[in-house]
Each structure stands twice: as C-alpha cells, then as structure tokens.
Design a protein around this motif. Structure first.
Motif, short mmCIF file in Angstrom:
data_model
loop_
_atom_site.label_atom_id
_atom_site.label_comp_id
_atom_site.label_asym_id
_atom_site.label_seq_id
_atom_site.Cartn_x
_atom_site.Cartn_y
_atom_site.Cartn_z
N VAL A 26 0.84 -1.21 0.00
CA VAL A 26 0.00 0.00 0.00
C VAL A 26 0.87 1.25 0.00
CG1 VAL A 26 -1.64 1.34 1.39
CG2 VAL A 26 -2.01 -1.11 1.04
N ARG A 29 2.30 1.52 -3.58
CA ARG A 29 1.33 1.82 -4.62
C ARG A 29 0.76 3.23 -4.49
NH1 ARG A 29 -2.71 -2.19 -3.83
NH2 ARG A 29 -3.91 -0.67 -2.64
N ASN A 30 0.48 3.63 -3.26
CA ASN A 30 -0.17 4.92 -3.04
C ASN A 30 0.78 5.98 -2.50
OD1 ASN A 30 -2.49 3.70 -3.90
ND2 ASN A 30 -3.40 3.46 -1.87
N GLY A 140 -9.32 -2.36 9.04
CA GLY A 140 -9.26 -1.08 8.36
C GLY A 140 -10.29 -0.07 8.82
N ILE A 141 -11.25 -0.47 9.63
CA ILE A 141 -12.27 0.48 10.12
C ILE A 141 -11.60 1.43 11.11
CG2 ILE A 141 -14.50 0.74 11.26
CD1 ILE A 141 -14.97 -2.28 10.76
N PRO A 142 -11.69 2.74 10.88
CA PRO A 142 -10.99 3.66 11.80
C PRO A 142 -11.76 3.87 13.09
CG PRO A 142 -11.97 4.89 9.96
CD PRO A 142 -12.25 3.43 9.70
N GLY A 303 -16.83 -2.46 8.23
CA GLY A 303 -15.84 -2.71 7.17
C GLY A 303 -15.14 -4.03 7.39
N LYS A 304 -14.04 -4.22 6.63
CA LYS A 304 -13.27 -5.45 6.76
C LYS A 304 -12.41 -5.39 8.02
CE LYS A 304 -13.11 -6.79 1.95
NZ LYS A 304 -12.50 -6.37 0.67
N GLU A 309 -4.50 -5.92 3.10
CA GLU A 309 -4.56 -4.49 2.83
C GLU A 309 -5.53 -3.71 3.74
OE1 GLU A 309 -4.48 -3.01 -1.09
OE2 GLU A 309 -2.71 -4.19 -1.63
N PRO A 310 -6.67 -4.30 4.14
CA PRO A 310 -7.50 -3.57 5.10
C PRO A 310 -6.74 -3.25 6.40
CG PRO A 310 -8.79 -5.30 4.08
CD PRO A 310 -7.36 -5.50 3.63
N ALA A 312 -3.48 -3.13 6.69
CA ALA A 312 -2.42 -2.19 6.30
C ALA A 312 -2.96 -0.77 6.21
CB ALA A 312 -1.81 -2.61 4.96
N SER A 313 -4.22 -0.63 5.79
CA SER A 313 -4.84 0.69 5.71
C SER A 313 -4.77 1.40 7.06
CB SER A 313 -6.30 0.54 5.25
OG SER A 313 -6.99 1.77 5.31
N VAL A 316 -1.01 2.26 7.98
CA VAL A 316 -0.51 3.42 7.24
C VAL A 316 -1.17 4.71 7.76
CG1 VAL A 316 -0.38 4.51 4.96
CG2 VAL A 316 0.12 2.06 5.22
N ALA A 317 -2.45 4.65 8.12
CA ALA A 317 -3.11 5.84 8.69
C ALA A 317 -2.38 6.28 9.96
CB ALA A 317 -4.59 5.54 9.00
N THR B 152 -6.27 7.59 5.16
CA THR B 152 -5.21 8.26 4.39
C THR B 152 -4.36 7.32 3.56
OG1 THR B 152 -3.98 8.23 6.46
CG2 THR B 152 -4.87 10.35 5.77
N ALA B 153 -4.39 6.04 3.88
CA ALA B 153 -3.59 5.08 3.12
C ALA B 153 -4.18 4.81 1.74
CB ALA B 153 -3.52 3.75 3.87
N ALA B 295 -7.35 0.08 -0.58
CA ALA B 295 -6.75 -0.84 0.40
C ALA B 295 -7.81 -1.39 1.36
CB ALA B 295 -5.65 -0.13 1.18
N VAL B 296 -8.66 -0.54 1.86
CA VAL B 296 -9.56 -0.93 2.94
C VAL B 296 -10.81 -1.65 2.42
CG1 VAL B 296 -10.97 1.19 3.06
CG2 VAL B 296 -10.46 -0.10 5.16
N THR B 298 -14.72 -1.61 1.23
CA THR B 298 -15.88 -0.78 1.55
C THR B 298 -16.01 -0.60 3.06
OG1 THR B 298 -17.02 -1.70 -0.37
CG2 THR B 298 -18.36 -0.51 1.20
#
Lengths: 443, 443
Positions: A26, A29-30, A140-142, A303-304, A309-310, A312-313, A316-317, B152-153, B295-296, B298
């Motif tokens: 991630v 790529r981003n 990945g859910i914040p 969310g996931k 990657e979820p 990782a999201s 990275v945040a 942000t990721a 990444a995340v 939905t």
C-alpha cells in the motif's frame, strides 16, 4: 508549506507476513497520494523477518532486509518501528526496546496491548514517543480514531462490536445453512477464514482483547484483559440460532463494554440482537462496531476487520498521523488511551455476577401440566421478569413427551440468573442442561 | 503533562439556535470528561445572537451574551469562533472576518463551504488558522475525520451517502406506507422532520452541498458545487418505489462522488440500491456514508445526521482537535481538504452526460406485439445492454390495453441513455413520459 520541504519519515517493519506485506504494498502503490496528504514521504527503509528470502521477494531493492529485529531498532535513521510479529513474547520485548530507543511504535498487536498495555504506554510516555494501534481493532475500520477523536464530546455509554471476522463468518454460515459449529469450522478452515489452530478466535479471546482496548479508550480505564469475561461460540448450537431467528433475533459474537453507575461491564459472548438492527445484518467475515454516546446517540462503523490491505490501511493511517506530529510537542498528540494519562478513571471492571443483561433460555422439559408454572415461579423468586415464552416441538425432541421451552427475560443480573438456573435445573421435569444466552437490544 | 497546566481554549459562539444550544449544553454537561481527553478546558466565553433574550436563557451567567457577532470576533481573548448562523450571506462575511482576526473557525455550514470554500480555505491558510467542519456533513458521524485521517492510506474510489435526513425520512415513509411524496412531506413537516420551506432538502441541494465537501476530501479536488448534478426526490412516485422493491431494490437519495479515469462524478439523485446492502436498510432520518478505498475496501459510517446534540458532538470534537493543536506548528495539522493545498488534484468534475451508471426505466406502453422489440432495439442502438425487463399490470394502468414496462440496464453513459430515451419517447406505442432513475450496486 512546500511538499518536499519536510524529510520523509523512515519506517522499520518488524515482520513482513500478511499485514507487513500489505503495508509495504500500500505504501508503495499509493506513495504519491499519501505524500500529498501527509505533506511528507513515508518510506519503509528496513524490514526485519526471520524469513529473509520471503522478505526480499516482497520488498526487492526498496528496503534493507535483515533477520534481526534489533538491527532495525538500533538504526538511528529509523523514526518509527512497526511491530507486526504478534503475540506476547518477543513482540513485547521488541516494542519495549523500540520505545527505549526513542522510536515511535505502530502495532496491530491487540493481545500485547490488551495484556501489557499499561506497562507499554507508561514506558512510551516516559520516553515521549507515540504508540499507535488503529490496526489492533477491526482492521481497516478507523474505530480507534472515531472513539479517541471523533466522539470526544461524548460520555460514551456503551460500545458493542462484531470484532472477530472468523467467528462472524462461522455464525453466518451456521445460520444460512442450518449447520452445527464443528462442520462450519472445518469449512472455514478450508476456505482460509479460520486458522489451523482457531482457539483464540472461536473461544472469544481475540474479540475480548479488542473489547478490552475499546473499553479503555471509551471510558478512560486502564486495559484490564484479566478482568474481561471471555466466552466463545464453540458451545453454540444450530438449534438456538434457529429459535433466535424465529423470535426475531440473530446471534452474534459481540465484544461489549458498558458503563454502569458502579463500574464497567467488559464481556465477550454470543449475543441475541434484534434482526432489525444494522449490526444484526453484518454477515460473513465483516466487522462492525456500535458506539453509543450521550450527545451523538448510536453510531456504527463497518468494514473489513482483517486481511492484508484492510489492516495495512490502518497501519498506514497511523504512520500518516505520526508523520504530521513527529516534530510537534507531546501536547499536540491524542493520548494513548484517549484520556490524559493522569486523568484515567478508577471505575472498576465489574465481576460477571453483577453484569446486567436480558437472557434467552432454552429448557428441555417434560411435556406435562405445571412445568411452566414451576419454572416461572423460580424465575420470579429471583426477581426476574419474563418478556416472552414459546414452546417448540423441535424435530429431534418431538417424541417421548418432551418439548423445548424458550424463555426471553427482561434485564437482570448474571448472578440472579445463575441462581434461578440452578434451581430450575434441579427440577425433575427439566431433562437436559439449560442453555443460557445473553440478549442485547442495542437501542 | 499536568491537567491544568494548559490554559483553557476560549470559544465564541455565533448563533445559539438548535446546534449552538446543543454545543453549549454538551460542553457544560461533559466538561470534565472533555477536559480529561483534551488535556485542557474548552470554555464558551462569549455568545452572539440577535435574540439576546433566548441566548441568555440558554447560557445564564456562564458566558457573555451580545447581539453583535463582530464583538466576539474583536475580542482578543477568543481563540476559536464557532459559526452556526448558516447560509452564504452574513455567515461568509463573519467567517472571513474571524479568519482575518486570526481566530480558528469551526463551522457546520455546508452551504458556505461547498460554494465559497476555496476562498475561505485560502484566507485561512494565509493567516495560519484552522477551519474545521466535521459538523457540516452527516451531523455527529465522524465522516470528515474518517476520510481525512482514518483512510489516508487509500486511493478512494467512491463515496456514496445518505446525507440528508429529511429526504431519507420521506423516502422511508413513502415505502412503508405506499404514500406519494406530497402526502408524506406534509406529515414530515408536521413531525418536525422537514422545515416549513423544505426546498433545500427535497430538491437535493443540501445533500449536494455535503457531497461536494466529501468529493473534495476524498479526491483532493477543490469544492465545486457549481459543477455538481443536483436532483431531489420531488418527482419520485410511490409506483417506482414499489416496482424497485419488487426487483430487490430500495430507492435512496444518495450524494455520490466517484473517481473515473478522466475525472470525478459529483452527483446527488434518487438511486436504486440493492436491498441486501446495509445502506439500503438505513431508515428514517438516519444518515450513512459508504467509502470505498483501494486498500480498505468498503467501509460504512452510520448515525444521526442532524439534531441539536448529534451535530454539537461534531462541533465539540473539532474544538478538542483545535485545543490539542493550538500551540503546534501548521505542519502538525490535517489539511483543510485532506490533501496539502499545493497538492490538490486537477481532475475535472465530469459533465452529467459523461456520468456512468446503470438505469431503471419505466415506460407506459400499449400492450401490443412488437413494442418490446422496438424499445430494446433503440437501447441497442446506443450500445446499452439490458439487465432485466419485467412487465407489470399495475392497478391504475390495467385497463385499456396499457402496461408498465420496467427495464434495468447495465452501466452506460447518461448522454447515451438520454438519446435512447428521446428515441423511445417518440414511439407512438410509448404513452407517457418515460421515468428514468439511476441504479448503483455499491459493491
């Protein structure tokens, strides 16, 4: 502020398995998108993994690969150490060493923080470094950010979440296909939704780790996994899922933290939830967390909750947050557990006996006159009032004058319910162990 | 850091109606909890409202009440000005004056920011002050924070939200009760779910303002409300809600921002959504926003999108963020529109003709052989492929050899669809204006 005026943040990764690999991918790529947000680059400069071959396959020439995690911690160029090893053992030692070396830490390790968080946060505070852990709860859910920052106006009343994807997948399958736990577990393992040793997931330990973290940031109490009630889904039968459905409920494994006047309930267990609630309709391996605050009312985050990657999201945040705050005074940071360390709450975690919920009971009884009167009498003796009673001639019990009695109660204490169950169990007309499940309206 | 070492943040409130009153109440009631989180107090020191009587009733002796908002802005003790007046007129002047006076600004004013955001954020950047607006979208749901910080990721692919409670309440009622728009609107006004002049809500303007803000922070484009497609629910009939339901869809007013290779779609319109999606089950005045990141995957955020304390929850969260960052360098802050001002995207907002969606069409046609062949032929001429066709003898059209033809298409451009509709409308067998609705899978 110009884009390239600020030095990139240098990151060292400890462990490059599923989440580590996702974090690397991630960030690569981003990288342009992330730099445009963060105002500076975020670079993985070093990766430590015992399997250096695999690590090199993932990172190529983009980062230095070492087998020894301590080489990452010792590198003065590294600003942030990302711990993705997991578990309480070496991960704990490395996180504490990274802190001692003055590194900021990002971790996805709920087990470590739920059990040793107090020690780790104290050490981090002492050294003035950040320990960020968005990835530790609900992938990945914040949700950590929502609770620590988005809902700061609120006195949080309760948090309840589907925070383990494996068990939610199993429960969804059990309901969909009417199958028993053991059968579905095997299927989940075949599909990769459950690990070879699924104990932590199916016994509720993983969800309880996450609930412990949520309880701390919701109420400002220290992490106290040792006081959490932990109950998994291994004892759950397809029969009860079916009966619950007929009564308008779904059964979900929820991690729950609830404020009471005299303390905090912290518990993970299968829970009947009204079908009409959004969270009752969260299916498969998805996660969702409900937060009830006194100002905002009920909010939900979905969310996931796992995966490369979820998760990782979330990692990275956290890195982007650190990139913003790395040069700022500690006052600019959000406290580790949402509340300032010198302003934590002394509210105790309540023992299970004092926990208040409503209940679903299933009793196999002799199909005779007076049975129901005896049972309801014993509940009344404990001050437990009844919401609904249904009688079911289930397929497997329709012979021999036996029947299933399903009782939904109003809210009562666990202690009172256990006494009533003991008394009912002693009745000669009660022919099998009573099934007890907790029920939450989540309104 | 000791709790009382930091000076409290002094806040001036412009407007103390519904949201202002809620903000005052929440800050009073939860002041201890908020201080324990923020590490310093947050005090409303001054309130400006033309109705000083009402204002004094709300705040008592806790704050100075004035009629002139400029007295708040001129007060050197005030750190943050909270603008809760609304609209583009005086609110714009006061926000710009507050910025010019070096005050940080918190606002719930989506109209102002969606239309004049570029000017306001530029002025704020010039003066080095924060402009925070969590309350401008989806009330108490921390969706701005989730998008600007939690995700942000991600390269965001699309955002789609139920971001106007009034219209969602009306749509829920229309479906539940099978009633037409006008009838339900009157009921909603009686219950206080719709304003006396409901134009901004029912014509989609309010949702489009919010979608404009979401598009900016999701993709790093400037706010461009003038390029948004805005369509409300006033033309929606109970018939189409019923047909959609029969086909497995709910109709929701969605604000949508979607990234395409050549630009950004920014549009608000009634939308068919598969019933199985959580967002399709968001009922009444509740809000929910879906965000799809690379990444995340939905994620969904759900809660109350309006009301006194839910909106105040967002205002106060912004104040806590400011309290943390007030002494930090601007680099520590999250950029106004998520991306650094010098790193915005030049992707244009696409004209409606280029927007791609699938469609629901309802044609009242003569019940004759060959009609369907003519219609599908005209769709094929525009390269539009058909997903499903059903024929319905609706109650009101069952006489006289007329029938309703419902067509679901695969994805195509709006321009192509409009050409096909013009051609179909010209057929002598098409007996009434064709109804066109857009459909989104949101998968």
């Amino acid at each position: 502020m110009s884009l390239n005026a600020l030095k990139p943040v240098k990151v060292g990764l400890l462990g490059i398995g599923t989440v580590g690999g996702g974090t690397f991918t991630v960030l690569q790529r981003n990288q342009e998108e992330i730099r445009r947000r963060a105002g500076r680059g975020i670079e993985i400069a070093m990766v430590a993994d015992l399997n250096t071959e695999r690590a090199k396959e993932v990172v190529g020439n983009a980062a230095q690969v070492v087998a020894d995690a301590r080489a990452v911690i010792a590198n003065p160029e590294i600003d942030v150490v990302v711990e993705l090893i997991g578990g309480y053992g070496i991960a704990k030692a490395l996180v504490l060493e990274a802190i001692a070396a003055g590194k900021h830490v990002v971790t996805a390790n709920k087990a470590l923080l739920a059990v040793h968080g107090t020690e780790i946060f104290a050490a981090a505070r002492e050294k003035g470094v950040i320990v960020a852990f968005e990835a530790a709860v609900a992938g990945g859910i914040p949700i950590i950010k929502a609770l620590r920052e988005g809902l700061t106006a609120n006195r949080v009343q309760w948090v309840a979440g589907i925070i383990n994807g494996t068990t939610n997948f199993i429960l969804s399958e059990m309901r969909d296909k009417g199958l028993d736990f053991d059968v579905v577990l095997k299927e989940a393992q075949r599909l990769g939704y459950a690990e070879a040793d699924p104990t932590f997931d199916i016994e509720g330990v993983d969800a309880a780790h996450k609930a412990t973290l949520l309880s701390a940031i919701a109420f400002g109490i220290p992490v106290q996994f040792d006081k959490a009630h932990v109950e998994g889904i291994t004892q759950l039968s397809a029969t009860d899922i079916k009966y619950a459905e007929q009564l308008g409920y779904r059964i979900k494994l929820l991690g729950i933290a609830r404020r009471r006047d005299n303390g905090i309930e912290l518990r993970t267990h299968p829970t009947l939830v009204p079908m009409s609630r959004l969270i009752a309709n969260v299916e498969g391996a998805m996660n969702a967390v409900l937060v009830q605050g006194d100002a905002v009312g009920t909010t939900l985050y979905y969310g996931k909750g796992a995966g490369s990657e979820p998760t990782a999201s979330a990692v990275v945040a956290d890195l982007v947050d650190i990139a913003r705050l790395i040069d700022a005074a500690p006052e600019a940071r959000v406290p580790y557990l949402a509340f300032q360390p010198d302003s934590m709450s002394a509210l105790p975690v309540l023992p299970l006996e004092q926990v208040q919920t409503s209940f679903y009971l299933r009793l196999r009884v002799a199909d005779k006159a007076g049975v129901l009167a005896n049972i309801t009498g014993l509940l009344a003796e404990q001050g437990i009032s009844i919401d609904a009673v249904i009688q079911r001639e289930a397929d497997q019990v329709s012979e021999g004058g036996q029947t299933d009695l399903i009782i939904l109660t109003h809210e009562t204490t666990e202690g009172g319910m256990n006494k009533a169950i003991a008394a009912m169990q002693a009745l000669p007309t009660v022919l099998a162990p009573i099934v007890k499940l907790r029920k939450e309206e989540l309104a």
